[in-house]
Design an enzyme around this catalytic site. Structure first.
Site, short mmCIF file in Angstrom:
data_model
loop_
_atom_site.label_atom_id
_atom_site.label_comp_id
_atom_site.label_asym_id
_atom_site.label_seq_id
_atom_site.Cartn_x
_atom_site.Cartn_y
_atom_site.Cartn_z
N LYS A 193 42.73 44.30 39.76
CA LYS A 193 43.51 43.98 40.96
C LYS A 193 42.64 43.80 42.20
O LYS A 193 42.85 42.89 42.99
CB LYS A 193 44.52 45.12 41.18
N CYS A 203 37.53 49.30 39.01
CA CYS A 203 37.26 50.68 38.64
C CYS A 203 38.07 51.63 39.51
O CYS A 203 38.17 51.46 40.72
CB CYS A 203 35.79 51.07 38.76
N GLU A 225 46.11 33.08 34.88
CA GLU A 225 45.68 34.48 34.79
C GLU A 225 46.57 35.33 33.91
O GLU A 225 46.08 36.28 33.30
CB GLU A 225 45.49 35.12 36.18
N ARG A 281 43.29 48.87 38.51
CA ARG A 281 41.97 48.56 39.06
C ARG A 281 40.94 48.19 37.98
O ARG A 281 39.83 47.75 38.28
CB ARG A 281 41.44 49.76 39.85
N TRP A 326 36.32 48.69 35.01
CA TRP A 326 36.28 47.22 34.89
C TRP A 326 34.80 46.88 34.78
O TRP A 326 34.03 47.06 35.72
CB TRP A 326 36.90 46.59 36.14
N HIS A 377 42.79 8.89 40.25
CA HIS A 377 41.33 8.83 40.41
C HIS A 377 40.60 9.61 39.31
O HIS A 377 39.42 9.89 39.44
CB HIS A 377 40.93 9.36 41.79
N LYS A 403 48.49 31.39 38.77
CA LYS A 403 49.37 32.38 38.13
C LYS A 403 49.44 32.13 36.63
O LYS A 403 49.34 33.05 35.83
CB LYS A 403 50.80 32.33 38.69
N ASN A 422 32.22 53.56 41.23
CA ASN A 422 32.83 52.25 41.41
C ASN A 422 31.87 51.44 42.28
O ASN A 422 31.48 51.89 43.35
CB ASN A 422 34.19 52.41 42.12
N GLY A 423 31.46 50.26 41.81
CA GLY A 423 30.52 49.44 42.58
C GLY A 423 29.39 48.97 41.69
O GLY A 423 29.50 49.01 40.46
N GLU A 453 48.43 27.69 43.55
CA GLU A 453 48.84 29.07 43.30
C GLU A 453 49.63 29.15 41.99
O GLU A 453 49.46 30.09 41.21
CB GLU A 453 49.66 29.59 44.49
C1 AGP Z 1 45.65 36.71 42.08
O1 AGP Z 1 46.82 36.93 41.40
C2 AGP Z 1 44.66 37.79 42.02
N1 AGP Z 1 45.19 39.07 42.23
C3 AGP Z 1 43.38 37.48 42.82
O2 AGP Z 1 43.13 36.11 42.83
C4 AGP Z 1 43.35 38.01 44.26
O3 AGP Z 1 44.21 37.27 45.07
C5 AGP Z 1 41.90 37.94 44.79
O4 AGP Z 1 41.08 38.72 43.99
C6 AGP Z 1 41.80 38.39 46.22
O5 AGP Z 1 42.21 39.71 46.38
P1 AGP Z 1 42.58 40.28 47.81
O6 AGP Z 1 43.77 39.53 48.29
O7 AGP Z 1 42.86 41.73 47.57
O8 AGP Z 1 41.40 40.06 48.70
#
Ligand code: AGP
Length: 613
Positions: free
Chosen positions: A608, A2, A492, A27, A75, A508, A489, A100-101, A485
């Protein structure tokens, strides 16, 4: 998670709110809205489901004329994405709120408010804030007092902006658990979740602290702390430039941020290394003393930052010889871990505002006062930075693409430096070893630039994913974390289900997944596990998968039918290899997403910065 923007100035605020919302869209982007106090002192609201552009196309910015306004891009947490759940929420045409929250006790508050004849028009937790402030206004002198009274009843996390025709020249802003910043302008004052939204009007910012509430008019700002005492908060000048938040000539922020990595890594190394040494002070004035005492390390993070921590576990145990544990923050914060004295508690975060990571840090500090905390963070004014004993700032610059890229590789650089300095403080690293690592780190920008040259070849490989729904990533040792990682990627941004496994674990169970429709991506550095990995590749190949192998030229993986081998570079060291092998995986995900036609910078359901649980 948000985005909030608001302002009070001497001209129509609507165009600024809309522009700010666009910049805050990373956001959250499932609905957006704004409310302004028009010249006839009424609240006029417009909301739309979907992205900010939907809102923009439904607003005549010049004719929605008011000098005070608040806006929000959402969001969704409570209540699905829809117009009725979009913010701002309004009570009786008298109080407008953006939030936001999460208000955790909203059901209890809602039931109380319903008994007092408040009518609910959304499924959100936020609506209780609007009604709560309206209720308090009945017995309070003004909007500030009413907000102060109402927030005492809220449990959970919030940053809010409030306006009302009752006090037309004011915005009330409050922060508890979610970030909120005041922009101090020449011709007005503003609020925002992130400075980037206000760079057109000001570079002067006040970062509200936990529990602060501010009464903002066009020419005054009064701030009260959690005890209700009026306080002064420093005005800081932002170093951000407007150009840093544009896409430039790139198609997406993610692509731009991938290509910014040579610079981001140079910036992160700058002033942190000398000719052949890492500077301990880069981690804070007390770093040396703390690192000498450290006996255990606990790393806590989420998502991509967690994957960076996984790599660091290998480095810290290998180089600094300190037992290192790592756990995702959302699990760690809710269990009863044994926290030993002389533990260094490391949080890793791009935003510094991730609720789970922040709460994990807070819970550790409550449980054991004898732990030390260090945050590796990309946001200088964030809560994690404020609440940690030691800080190392990655200098990745603003990252707008929801998928983290340059912040991951700069986190790895920070963690490599950390492994060396703790190793030095523990007398585990010789001058010669330090020099070798520093030399490797200095080569990184050039090596990354070279790896980026493989984009053309990766574009061809990405076509493999056109009709695919599953993929498997393999690596061994620290490369397993890089494979994780890579899988994150791909998941997502292209919505392809991807798993990462340590290659030796395949037999396994996961080998059962392998078939012609499941591409397998393997990372093959030249290291002590290479021969083992080669055997694992044979096991996969004999099951008919299409394989993509990113190798060190010195690895000499034997070509096989149905296998694409892409040499990334040659003779990488144990620190440089995980960083360099990240690059082709980022490019592969990016181009696979383009082929799938997804929204690369704003993938579905994500935001984000995750400032709620
Ligand atoms: C990954 O591409 C995402 N942006 C997400 O996994 C992110 O790394 C995670 O939410 C943690 O965010 P931060 O590094 O701002 O704490």
């Amino acid at each position: 998670m948000c985005g909030i923007i608001g302002g009070i100035c001497k001209k129509n605020i609507t165009p600024l709110l809309l522009k700010g919302l666009k910049r805050l869209e990373y956001r959250g982007y499932d609905s957006a809205g704004l409310v302004v106090l028009t010249t006839d002192n009424t609240l006029q609201r417009v909301r739309e489901a979907g992205k900010v552009d939907n809102l923009v196309s439904n607003i005549d910015a010049q004719n929605l004329d008011g000098k005070v306004g608040i806006a929000h891009t959402r969001w969704a947490t409570h209540g699905k994405p829809s117009t009725k759940n979009a913010h701002p929420h309004i009570c009786n045409n008298s109080v407008g709120v953006v939030h936001n929250g999460i208000i955790e006790n909203f059901l209890a508050l809602k039931s109380e408010q319903q008994k007092q004849n408040y009518h609910f028009t959304s499924d959100t937790d936020t609506e209780v804030i609007a009604h709560g402030i309206h209720l308090a206004l009945q017995t309070c002198e003004n909007l500030l007092e009413a907000t102060q009274k109402a927030i005492k009843t809220f449990a959970g996390a919030y940053s809010i902006g409030v306006i009302s025709p009752t006090n037309p020249g004011h915005i009330i802003a409050a922060r508890s658990g979610s970030p909120l910043i005041i922009g101090v302008g020449k011709y007005g004052n503003f609020i925002t979740s992130d400075q980037v939204a206000l760079l057109d009007v000001t570079k002067q910012f006040i970062f509200l602290e936990e529990g602060d509430i501010a009464d903002i008019s066009a020419n005054s700002i009064s701030i009260f702390d959690k005890n209700g005492l009026q306080v002064e908060r420093e005005i800081k000048t932002s170093k951000l430039k407007n150009g840093q938040i544009s896409k430039g000539n790139y198609a997406h922020y993610m692509q731009k941020e991938i290509f910014e990595q040579p610079q981001a890594i140079s910036d992160t190394l700058e002033s942190r290394i000398t000719k052949d040494k890492v500077m301990i002070e880069a981690f804070g004035n007390d770093a040396q003393q703390i690192f000498q005492q450290v006996e255990h390390i606990q790393i806590i993070a989420c998502g991509t930052s967690y994957n960076a921590g996984l790599v660091a576990k290998y480095w810290l145990e290998d180089i600094a010889k300190i037992p290192t544990h790592i756990e995702v923050a959302s699990e760690y914060r809710y269990r009863n871990p044994v926290i030993l004295d002389n533990t260094l508690f490391i949080t890793i975060s791009q935003s510094g505002e991730t609720a789970d990571t922040l709460e994990a840090l807070r819970s550790v500090k409550k449980r054991n006062a004898a732990v030390h905390s260090l945050t590796i963070c990309n946001s200088a004014e964030s809560s994690l930075v404020c609440e940690s004993e030691l800080t190392f700032l990655t200098h990745a610059g603003v990252e707008i693409g929801v998928a983290s890229t340059k912040t991951f590789t700069t986190q790895l650089v920070a963690l490599a430096l950390l492994s060396v300095v703790i190793g030095k403080c523990q007398k585990q690293v010789s001058e010669q070893q330090e020099k070798v690592i520093v030399d490797g780190l200095k080569r990184l920008p050039g090596l990354i630039a070279k790896a980026l040259e493989q984009e053309g070849q990766i574009i061809k490989l990405a076509k493999t994913f056109k009709n695919k729904f599953n993929a498997l990533f393999l690596g061994r040792g620290a490369m397993h974390a890089i494979a994780m990682e890579g899988a994150l990627k791909l998941k997502e941004i292209s919505y392809i289900h991807a798993e990462a496994y340590p290659a030796g674990e395949l037999k396994h169970g996961p080998i059962a997944l392998i078939d012609r429709d499941t591409p397998v991506i393997a990372i093959a550095p030249k290291d002590e596990l290479l021969d083992k990995l080669k055997s694992n590749l044979q096991e996969v190949k004999s099951r008919g998968s299409h394989m993509i192998v990113f190798e060190d030229e010195a690895s000499n993986v034997a070509p096989m039918e149905g296998m694409d081998i892409i040499p990334i570079t040659h003779n990488l060291g144990r620190i440089t290899a995980p960083i360099i092998f990240t690059i082709p995986l980022q490019l592969l995900s990016y181009h696979a997403a383009l082929i799938k036609g997804t929204d690369v910078d704003q993938p579905r359901n994500l935001a984000k910065s995750v400032t709620v649980e």
